[in-house]
Write a protein that holds these residues in place. Structure first.
Motif, PDB file in Angstrom:
ATOM      1  N   ASN A 102      -4.655   1.701  -8.315  1.00 46.01           N
ATOM      2  CA  ASN A 102      -3.281   1.230  -8.135  1.00 46.01           C
ATOM      3  C   ASN A 102      -2.737   1.882  -6.870  1.00 46.01           C
ATOM      4  OD1 ASN A 102      -3.066  -0.247 -10.650  1.00 46.01           O
ATOM      5  ND2 ASN A 102      -3.029   1.738 -11.648  1.00 46.01           N
ATOM      6  N   LEU A 103      -2.502   1.063  -5.851  1.00 47.32           N
ATOM      7  CA  LEU A 103      -2.109   1.592  -4.547  1.00 47.32           C
ATOM      8  C   LEU A 103      -0.784   1.007  -4.079  1.00 47.32           C
ATOM      9  CD1 LEU A 103      -5.563   1.142  -2.777  1.00 47.32           C
ATOM     10  CD2 LEU A 103      -4.617   3.270  -3.698  1.00 47.32           C
ATOM     11  N   ASP A 104       0.045   1.835  -3.480  1.00 45.80           N
ATOM     12  CA  ASP A 104       1.268   1.346  -2.842  1.00 45.80           C
ATOM     13  C   ASP A 104       0.875   0.679  -1.526  1.00 45.80           C
ATOM     14  OD1 ASP A 104       2.892   2.338  -4.841  1.00 45.80           O
ATOM     15  OD2 ASP A 104       3.381   4.176  -3.776  1.00 45.80           O
ATOM     16  N   LEU A 105       1.119  -0.624  -1.429  1.00 46.57           N
ATOM     17  CA  LEU A 105       0.755  -1.402  -0.244  1.00 46.57           C
ATOM     18  C   LEU A 105       1.965  -2.185   0.231  1.00 46.57           C
ATOM     19  CD1 LEU A 105      -2.608  -2.800  -1.668  1.00 46.57           C
ATOM     20  CD2 LEU A 105      -2.355  -0.969   0.007  1.00 46.57           C
ATOM     21  N   THR A 106       1.930  -2.623   1.476  1.00 46.23           N
ATOM     22  CA  THR A 106       2.994  -3.449   2.024  1.00 46.23           C
ATOM     23  C   THR A 106       2.641  -4.911   1.792  1.00 46.23           C
ATOM     24  OG1 THR A 106       3.475  -1.793   3.697  1.00 46.23           O
ATOM     25  CG2 THR A 106       4.286  -4.023   4.111  1.00 46.23           C
ATOM     26  N   ALA A 107       3.531  -5.634   1.135  1.00 46.36           N
ATOM     27  CA  ALA A 107       3.301  -7.050   0.844  1.00 46.36           C
ATOM     28  C   ALA A 107       3.221  -7.847   2.145  1.00 46.36           C
ATOM     29  CB  ALA A 107       4.411  -7.597  -0.042  1.00 46.36           C
ATOM     30  N   PRO A 108       2.119  -8.575   2.373  1.00 45.69           N
ATOM     31  CA  PRO A 108       1.976  -9.346   3.607  1.00 45.69           C
ATOM     32  C   PRO A 108       2.789 -10.643   3.613  1.00 45.69           C
ATOM     33  CG  PRO A 108       0.081  -9.680   2.212  1.00 45.69           C
ATOM     34  CD  PRO A 108       0.939  -8.647   1.533  1.00 45.69           C
ATOM     35  N   ARG A 109       3.283 -11.018   2.451  1.00 46.11           N
ATOM     36  CA  ARG A 109       4.120 -12.216   2.267  1.00 46.11           C
ATOM     37  C   ARG A 109       4.875 -12.010   0.960  1.00 46.11           C
ATOM     38  NH1 ARG A 109      -0.807 -13.379   0.057  1.00 46.11           N
ATOM     39  NH2 ARG A 109      -0.771 -14.578  -1.885  1.00 46.11           N
ATOM     40  N   ALA A 110       5.801 -12.872   0.654  1.00 42.07           N
ATOM     41  CA  ALA A 110       6.468 -12.792  -0.643  1.00 42.07           C
ATOM     42  C   ALA A 110       5.416 -12.992  -1.731  1.00 42.07           C
ATOM     43  CB  ALA A 110       7.551 -13.851  -0.746  1.00 42.07           C
ATOM     44  N   LEU A 111       5.404 -12.106  -2.715  1.00 45.52           N
ATOM     45  CA  LEU A 111       4.395 -12.138  -3.771  1.00 45.52           C
ATOM     46  C   LEU A 111       5.047 -12.197  -5.144  1.00 45.52           C
ATOM     47  CD1 LEU A 111       2.105  -9.242  -2.469  1.00 45.52           C
ATOM     48  CD2 LEU A 111       1.540 -11.684  -2.454  1.00 45.52           C
ATOM     49  N   ALA A 112       4.450 -12.961  -6.031  1.00 46.98           N
ATOM     50  CA  ALA A 112       4.836 -12.947  -7.436  1.00 46.98           C
ATOM     51  C   ALA A 112       3.882 -12.004  -8.159  1.00 46.98           C
ATOM     52  CB  ALA A 112       4.737 -14.352  -8.026  1.00 46.98           C
ATOM     53  N   SER A 113       4.334 -11.448  -9.249  1.00 48.98           N
ATOM     54  CA  SER A 113       3.473 -10.598 -10.054  1.00 48.98           C
ATOM     55  C   SER A 113       2.204 -11.370 -10.426  1.00 48.98           C
ATOM     56  CB  SER A 113       4.216 -10.188 -11.325  1.00 48.98           C
ATOM     57  OG  SER A 113       3.386  -9.410 -12.149  1.00 48.98           O
ATOM     58  N   GLY A 114       1.052 -10.753 -10.209  1.00 50.85           N
ATOM     59  CA  GLY A 114      -0.222 -11.386 -10.534  1.00 50.85           C
ATOM     60  C   GLY A 114      -0.885 -12.121  -9.391  1.00 50.85           C
ATOM     61  N   GLU A 115      -0.224 -12.236  -8.248  1.00 47.67           N
ATOM     62  CA  GLU A 115      -0.825 -12.919  -7.098  1.00 47.67           C
ATOM     63  C   GLU A 115      -1.770 -11.999  -6.347  1.00 47.67           C
ATOM     64  OE1 GLU A 115       1.218 -16.088  -4.613  1.00 47.67           O
ATOM     65  OE2 GLU A 115       2.895 -14.798  -5.216  1.00 47.67           O
TER      66      GLU A 115
END
Length: 114
Positions: free
Chosen positions: A10-23
Motif C-alpha cells: 500500500n503506497l502513497d502515490l500521485t493520481a495520474p488522472r481522476a480515479l474512482a476507488s478500485g480503478e
C-alpha cells in the motif's frame, strides 16, 4: 531492522488522472489499484499486491493462469501486447464478452512491452 520502512503493498502515490476507488493506474513503473476516489494530482493509496477484479477489453479471451497486461490508454486489462504493461496473472478465465477479469497482481515494476 532500523532501515525497514513498510511492507510496500500500500503506497502513497500521485493520481495520474481522476480515479474512482478500485480503478487501476500506472505511476512510472508501478501498477496499482486505487483504494479510494482521488482527483488528478491528489495523493491516493495505491494497492500493488493482491487479487482484484478489473475491467477487461470485452473481446479479449484470457485463460486462467495466463499473463494479464494493462492498456494504459483505455484503462483496462488485455492480453500481453506491444504498448501494454504486464501486471499479473488471471486467477479465473475471462472469455469473449466478459467485461472483467480477476487478476493476481505481480507487485513488481512494469514497463510497456515493446
Amino acid at each position: 531492522m532500523r532501515n525497514f520502512v513498510q511492507a510496500g503493498c500500500n503506497l502513497d502515490l500521485t493520481a495520474p488522472r481522476a480515479l474512482a476507488s478500485g480503478e487501476g493506474f500506472i505511476v512510472g513503473a508501478l501498477f496499482a489499484v486505487a483504494s479510494t476516489t482521488a482527483a488528478s494530482g491528489a495523493v491516493v493509496v495505491g494497492v500493488t499486491e493482491g487479487v482484484f477484479t478489473l475491467p477487461k477489453k470485452t473481446a479479449t479471451v484470457i485463460a486462467a493462469g495466463a499473463k494479464v497486461s494493462w492498456d494504459n490508454t483505455n484503462h483496462q486489462c488485455d492480453a500481453p501486447g506491444t504498448g501494454f504493461y504486464p501486471v499479473g496473472v488471471a486467477v479465473a478465465a475471462a472469455g469473449n464478452g466478459a467485461a472483467t477479469v480477476t487478476v493476481r497482481l505481480d507487485g513488481v515494476s512494469t514497463a510497456a512491452a515493446a
